[in-house]
Structure formats: structure tokens, C-alpha cells
Design a protein around this motif. Structure first.
Motif, mmCIF file in Angstrom:
data_model
loop_
_atom_site.group_PDB
_atom_site.id
_atom_site.type_symbol
_atom_site.label_atom_id
_atom_site.label_comp_id
_atom_site.label_asym_id
_atom_site.label_seq_id
_atom_site.Cartn_x
_atom_site.Cartn_y
_atom_site.Cartn_z
ATOM 1 N N GLN A 1 0.801 -1.222 0.000
ATOM 2 C CA GLN A 1 0.000 0.000 0.000
ATOM 3 C C GLN A 1 0.845 1.289 0.000
ATOM 4 O O GLN A 1 0.708 2.138 0.880
ATOM 5 C CB GLN A 1 -0.935 0.011 1.223
ATOM 6 C CG GLN A 1 -1.927 -1.140 1.267
ATOM 7 C CD GLN A 1 -2.999 -1.017 0.196
ATOM 8 O OE1 GLN A 1 -3.678 -0.017 0.113
ATOM 9 N NE2 GLN A 1 -3.127 -2.043 -0.626
ATOM 10 N N PRO A 2 1.724 1.462 -0.993
ATOM 11 C CA PRO A 2 2.538 2.679 -1.015
ATOM 12 C C PRO A 2 1.690 3.920 -1.286
ATOM 13 O O PRO A 2 0.629 3.837 -1.925
ATOM 14 C CB PRO A 2 3.522 2.431 -2.157
ATOM 15 C CG PRO A 2 2.801 1.495 -3.066
ATOM 16 C CD PRO A 2 1.975 0.616 -2.160
ATOM 17 N N ASP A 3 2.162 5.052 -0.803
ATOM 18 C CA ASP A 3 1.491 6.330 -1.039
ATOM 19 C C ASP A 3 1.858 6.907 -2.401
ATOM 20 O O ASP A 3 1.126 7.744 -2.932
ATOM 21 C CB ASP A 3 1.877 7.324 0.064
ATOM 22 C CG ASP A 3 1.431 6.835 1.416
ATOM 23 O OD1 ASP A 3 0.217 6.641 1.606
ATOM 24 O OD2 ASP A 3 2.300 6.614 2.289
ATOM 25 N N VAL A 4 3.014 6.490 -2.927
ATOM 26 C CA VAL A 4 3.492 7.013 -4.205
ATOM 27 C C VAL A 4 4.425 5.984 -4.838
ATOM 28 O O VAL A 4 5.070 5.204 -4.135
ATOM 29 C CB VAL A 4 4.199 8.384 -4.021
ATOM 30 C CG1 VAL A 4 5.459 8.247 -3.178
ATOM 31 C CG2 VAL A 4 4.501 9.055 -5.342
ATOM 32 N N LEU A 5 4.470 5.990 -6.168
ATOM 33 C CA LEU A 5 5.418 5.171 -6.910
ATOM 34 C C LEU A 5 6.413 6.109 -7.567
ATOM 35 O O LEU A 5 6.014 7.029 -8.287
ATOM 36 C CB LEU A 5 4.692 4.337 -7.967
ATOM 37 C CG LEU A 5 5.589 3.414 -8.795
ATOM 38 C CD1 LEU A 5 4.915 2.067 -8.990
ATOM 39 C CD2 LEU A 5 5.918 4.023 -10.136
ATOM 40 N N ALA A 6 7.695 5.905 -7.298
ATOM 41 C CA ALA A 6 8.766 6.680 -7.924
ATOM 42 C C ALA A 6 9.459 5.756 -8.919
ATOM 43 O O ALA A 6 9.891 4.661 -8.553
ATOM 44 C CB ALA A 6 9.749 7.184 -6.873
ATOM 45 N N ILE A 7 9.546 6.178 -10.166
ATOM 46 C CA ILE A 7 10.083 5.308 -11.223
ATOM 47 C C ILE A 7 11.123 6.046 -12.043
ATOM 48 O O ILE A 7 11.023 7.259 -12.256
ATOM 49 C CB ILE A 7 8.935 4.773 -12.121
ATOM 50 C CG1 ILE A 7 9.439 3.715 -13.103
ATOM 51 C CG2 ILE A 7 8.203 5.910 -12.817
ATOM 52 C CD1 ILE A 7 8.335 2.947 -13.809
ATOM 53 N N GLU A 8 12.118 5.290 -12.480
ATOM 54 C CA GLU A 8 13.158 5.859 -13.322
ATOM 55 C C GLU A 8 12.627 6.047 -14.738
ATOM 56 O O GLU A 8 11.955 5.173 -15.282
ATOM 57 C CB GLU A 8 14.371 4.919 -13.329
ATOM 58 C CG GLU A 8 15.575 5.494 -14.021
ATOM 59 C CD GLU A 8 16.794 4.594 -13.860
ATOM 60 O OE1 GLU A 8 17.258 4.063 -14.882
ATOM 61 O OE2 GLU A 8 17.264 4.444 -12.716
ATOM 62 N N LYS A 9 12.937 7.214 -15.320
ATOM 63 C CA LYS A 9 12.531 7.494 -16.701
ATOM 64 C C LYS A 9 13.396 6.687 -17.666
ATOM 65 O O LYS A 9 14.507 6.294 -17.344
ATOM 66 C CB LYS A 9 12.713 8.983 -17.019
ATOM 67 C CG LYS A 9 11.685 9.870 -16.355
ATOM 68 C CD LYS A 9 11.887 11.312 -16.790
ATOM 69 C CE LYS A 9 10.836 12.201 -16.155
ATOM 70 N NZ LYS A 9 11.013 13.607 -16.549
#
Length: 172
Positions: free
Chosen positions: A63-71
Motif C-alpha cells: 500500500q505505497p502512497d506514491v510510486l517513484a520510477i526511473e525514466k
């Protein structure tokens, strides 16, 4: 005390997709879990399906609050960039279907935030992630890259910096 937020970092790949989850909002970010989604044994659409389902499971379980992904980074091989773009696409779709906000960072943004130089090597990223999260051993390369992405997002948020503005050319 600041509100805790859970960040899922993703280092997308068509054969190996790294993931790492941290919790932030206290004095230091806290390591939750990391690993690698391995899909080398599958081909074509099966790979994408497995990445999509695995990311969906991570989203449901943690249940993450945000997903951070590499471009996507295109250097010499456009075919590799297209394949990587497909993997990123199913990851973004999985997060969007779950209503998880998505933040994107370039490899240079991530490395300069975590290591201090934008062209740092894999070993340097592993070393800094291990130290920043007080891990007993360095994480596997793809997992370290994913954790670095999550740590990068945490750093930007703790400084009140909008990463989308940075990608337009402003500096901090």
C-alpha cells in the motif's frame, strides 16, 4: 512528527525490474523491502503480464502512497528503449489502476541526489543506499537502483522540491 509515507521505487527492466520500498517522515527513511522481479524465462507479452501482475501484488501488499520510477534513458539502442518503454508502461498502468500517484526521475537526477554525481556507477549507488538505509549488506544492483529512486523522491519531498519542475531545467 511528520506524517509517514510509503514510497515504492522502481527500476524498470524488460528482463529484471528492481523494486524497493521505504517509509519516510521520521528522522531517517526506513527500509521495508526490496527485490527483483525476474522475467527472463518468459517472452514477449508474458514478460509484460508478469511485470504487471508482480507490481500489482506489491501495490496491494505494501500500500505505497506514491510510486517513484526511473525514466527511460536512450543511449544507443532504440530497440532496447522501446522494450524498456513497454515494461515501464505496464508498471505505470498497474499504479494508475490502483490510484497510486506516479513520480518520474531521470537516472541523472537519482544518482546526483543519492551519490552526489549524476554519472555514478552501480557500486557507488549500492554503497550509498546501504549507508543511507543502514543496511547490513549492499542490496542487489537492480534493487539498489529502485531504492535509490525511492530515496530520491523522499529527498525531493523533504526539501519541498517539485521534481517535475527540476526536469524542466531549474536547479536546487
Amino acid at each position: 512528527m511528520a506524517e509517514l509515507r510509503r514510497i515504492l521505487g522502481i527500476d524498470p527492466g524488460s528482463r529484471k525490474t528492481g523494486f524497493g520500498i521505504i517509509e519516510s517522515g521520521r528522522y531517517h527513511p526506513t527500509y521495508i523491502v526490496s527485490g527483483v522481479i525476474r522475467v527472463e524465462k518468459y517472452s514477449g507479452a508474458e514478460r509484460l503480464k508478469n511485470i504487471f501482475e508482480s507490481v500489482g501484488q506489491l501495490l496491494d501488499q505494501y500500500q505505497p502512497d506514491v510510486l517513484a520510477i526511473e525514466k527511460v534513458f536512450v543511449y544507443k539502442n532504440p530497440k532496447s528503449a522501446i522494450t524498456l518503454g513497454q515494461a515501464r508502461g505496464v508498471i505505470l498502468c498497474a499504479a494508475a489502476l490502483k490510484g497510486v500517484p506516479i513520480m518520474e526521475y531521470t537516472p541523472t537526477q537519482i544518482k546526483s541526489t543519492i551519490v552526489g554525481k549524476g554519472h555514478a556507477g552501480k557500486t557507488q549507488v549500492q554503497f550509498m543506499v546501504q549507508n543511507l538505509l543502514a543496511l547490513t549488506a549492499p542490496p542487489q544492483e537492480d534493487a539498489a537502483d529502485a531504492l535509490a529512486c525511492a530515496l530520491c523522491h523522499d529527498r525531493y519531498m523533504s526539501l519541498g522540491i517539485d521534481p517535475q519542475e527540476l526536469s524542466k531545467g531549474s536547479r536546487f
